[in-house]
Design a protein around this motif. Structure first.
Motif, PDB file in Angstrom:
ATOM      1  N   GLU A 125       0.828  -1.199   0.000  1.00 32.86           N
ATOM      2  CA  GLU A 125       0.000   0.000   0.000  1.00 32.86           C
ATOM      3  C   GLU A 125       0.870   1.261   0.000  1.00 32.86           C
ATOM      4  O   GLU A 125       1.726   1.448   0.867  1.00 32.86           O
ATOM      5  N   GLY A 126       0.663   2.126  -0.976  1.00 34.32           N
ATOM      6  CA  GLY A 126       1.395   3.382  -1.060  1.00 34.32           C
ATOM      7  C   GLY A 126       2.828   3.239  -1.537  1.00 34.32           C
ATOM      8  O   GLY A 126       3.588   4.214  -1.489  1.00 34.32           O
ATOM      9  N   LYS A 127       3.215   2.040  -1.987  1.00 34.57           N
ATOM     10  CA  LYS A 127       4.581   1.820  -2.439  1.00 34.57           C
ATOM     11  C   LYS A 127       4.622   1.511  -3.926  1.00 34.57           C
ATOM     12  O   LYS A 127       3.620   1.114  -4.512  1.00 34.57           O
ATOM     13  N   ARG A 128       5.795   1.676  -4.504  1.00 33.83           N
ATOM     14  CA  ARG A 128       5.958   1.495  -5.944  1.00 33.83           C
ATOM     15  C   ARG A 128       7.114   0.547  -6.211  1.00 33.83           C
ATOM     16  O   ARG A 128       8.197   0.682  -5.641  1.00 33.83           O
ATOM     17  N   GLY A 129       6.869  -0.411  -7.071  1.00 33.35           N
ATOM     18  CA  GLY A 129       7.888  -1.390  -7.406  1.00 33.35           C
ATOM     19  C   GLY A 129       8.304  -1.295  -8.861  1.00 33.35           C
ATOM     20  O   GLY A 129       7.638  -0.652  -9.684  1.00 33.35           O
ATOM     21  N   ILE A 130       9.407  -1.953  -9.178  1.00 32.14           N
ATOM     22  CA  ILE A 130       9.897  -2.007 -10.550  1.00 32.14           C
ATOM     23  C   ILE A 130      10.504  -3.373 -10.826  1.00 32.14           C
ATOM     24  O   ILE A 130      11.133  -3.970  -9.958  1.00 32.14           O
ATOM     25  N   ASP A 131      10.254  -3.867 -12.034  1.00 31.93           N
ATOM     26  CA  ASP A 131      10.932  -5.048 -12.546  1.00 31.93           C
ATOM     27  C   ASP A 131      11.784  -4.564 -13.714  1.00 31.93           C
ATOM     28  O   ASP A 131      11.287  -4.367 -14.823  1.00 31.93           O
ATOM     29  N   PRO A 132      13.086  -4.314 -13.485  1.00 36.96           N
ATOM     30  CA  PRO A 132      13.915  -3.679 -14.519  1.00 36.96           C
ATOM     31  C   PRO A 132      14.423  -4.638 -15.589  1.00 36.96           C
ATOM     32  O   PRO A 132      15.070  -4.181 -16.540  1.00 36.96           O
ATOM     33  N   CYS A 133      14.160  -5.929 -15.431  1.00 43.56           N
ATOM     34  CA  CYS A 133      14.496  -6.927 -16.457  1.00 43.56           C
ATOM     35  C   CYS A 133      13.248  -7.780 -16.666  1.00 43.56           C
ATOM     36  O   CYS A 133      13.246  -8.992 -16.436  1.00 43.56           O
ATOM     37  N   CYS A 134      12.167  -7.134 -17.096  1.00 41.28           N
ATOM     38  CA  CYS A 134      10.827  -7.723 -16.980  1.00 41.28           C
ATOM     39  C   CYS A 134      10.533  -8.829 -17.971  1.00 41.28           C
ATOM     40  O   CYS A 134       9.558  -9.568 -17.798  1.00 41.28           O
ATOM     41  N   GLY A 135      11.328  -8.984 -19.018  1.00 44.57           N
ATOM     42  CA  GLY A 135      11.051 -10.041 -19.983  1.00 44.57           C
ATOM     43  C   GLY A 135       9.642  -9.949 -20.518  1.00 44.57           C
ATOM     44  O   GLY A 135       9.188  -8.885 -20.954  1.00 44.57           O
ATOM     45  N   MET A 136       8.897 -11.041 -20.466  1.00 45.33           N
ATOM     46  CA  MET A 136       7.530 -11.082 -20.979  1.00 45.33           C
ATOM     47  C   MET A 136       6.483 -10.629 -19.962  1.00 45.33           C
ATOM     48  O   MET A 136       5.287 -10.751 -20.207  1.00 45.33           O
TER      49      MET A 136
END
Length: 315
Positions: free
Chosen positions: A176-187
């Protein structure tokens, strides 16, 4: 009901190859794991389909030292005209089939209401713990991740939907209220699981073909495809609360030690915490990048073994 639950029980199941990941996810979500039992108890109320390993959430109503005592307490339940059935949960002490049906009938006979075996309004879960009996309301998990297996595009070595969902929970147990990233997200396997849980996340990848595949997959499941953009991890700007990084490992993406080191340093720069996945041991490289390991496990699929680390930025 005339009682409000203060404890929740989560029966779970995991294949032996993912047992370590299941327990690691529990430690992230609940602060402890259920090693030694097939259920986890917690005061935390999570959606039953949050974890791919949880079968249901049992909202505990009553506990008693004996089945007879539990039956007396169950007789005080007020169902307000709703139909019910009693289900013995196999995650507790094991009984024979006849024993399970017998205790279900014993408790069900004490409840004032209309029994309905096929489609009840309420399913009451009966669990035998080591020293007592528990009765509560069952909230079954809807395994939405199973539908996500049918993607238009996928890598043969990509993360399964189950593993991807667990990684999201480890990286962002309180999203809640946080932000994530997948910097090698592939498919986009991680992105789809995260978005299906309402997690605010974006994806980046250096490979244009992967970006096109990920956007198609997101669109297929009704998610915004603009959450995925082409981008190099080492050139990313901005700050995120957590990163989930499945490092490239196939024959077309062999990374040198220096390249891995630069990527790990970039992870440290953009997020204070991360989950890192690799097929090679990286403990020393993780430490050299200024990250400390807070938990770890292995996940196997045949002879293919992934190493998973939960890390945080060293101050």
């Amino acid at each position: 009901m005339n009682s409000s639950p203060t404890t929740y029980i989560y029966p779970f199941a995991a294949h032996e190859s993912e047992r370590e990941l299941c327990l690691m996810e529990q430690r992230a979500l609940f602060g402890h794991d259920a090693e030694g039992t097939a259920y986890l108890e917690s005061p935390l109320r999570l959606a039953p389909n949050r974890s791919p390993y949880v079968q249901l959430r049992l909202d505990v109503l009553f506990a008693a030292s004996s089945l007879a005592e539990l039956g007396e307490i169950a007789a005080t339940l007020e169902l307000d005209g709703r139909t019910f059935k009693v289900r013995y949960l196999k995650s507790g002490q094991r009984l024979t089939y006849e024993g399970e049906r017998g205790v279900e009938r014993q408790i069900g006979a004490r409840i004032r209401g209309i029994a309905e075996m096929r489609n009840p309004d309420i399913t009451l879960g009966l669990l035998a713990r080591e020293k007592d009996w528990v009765l509560g309301i069952c909230h079954h998990a809807e395994p939405v991740w199973l539908a996500h297996k049918a993607k238009p595009h996928n890598y043969s070595t990509g993360l399964t939907t189950v593993v991807a969902r667990a990684l999201v929970n480890i990286a962002l147990p309180r999203p809640e209220g946080k932000r994530g990233i997948d910097p090698c997200c592939g498919m986009g396997n991680v992105l789809i699981e995260a978005l299906s849980m309402g997690v605010d996340i974006v994806g980046r990848d250096i490979n244009p073909l992967a970006i096109r595949g990920a956007r198609s997959n997101l669109r297929h499941f009704g998610f915004q495809e603009n959450r995925v953009q082409i981008g190099d991890l080492n050139e990313l700007e901005g700050a995120y609360d957590a990163a989930i990084v499945d490092l490239p490992y196939n024959l077309c993406s062999v990374l040198s030690v220096s390249e891995r080191q630069r990527m790990l340093e970039s992870v440290r720069r953009i997020a204070p915490r991360a989950v890192i996945v690799s097929t090679e041991p990286l403990e020393q490289e993780i430490a050299d990048a200024g990250l400390s390991i807070t938990d770890h496990c292995t996940v196997s699929k045949g002879n293919f073994v992934r190493l998973v680390w939960e890390v945080q930025r060293e101050m």
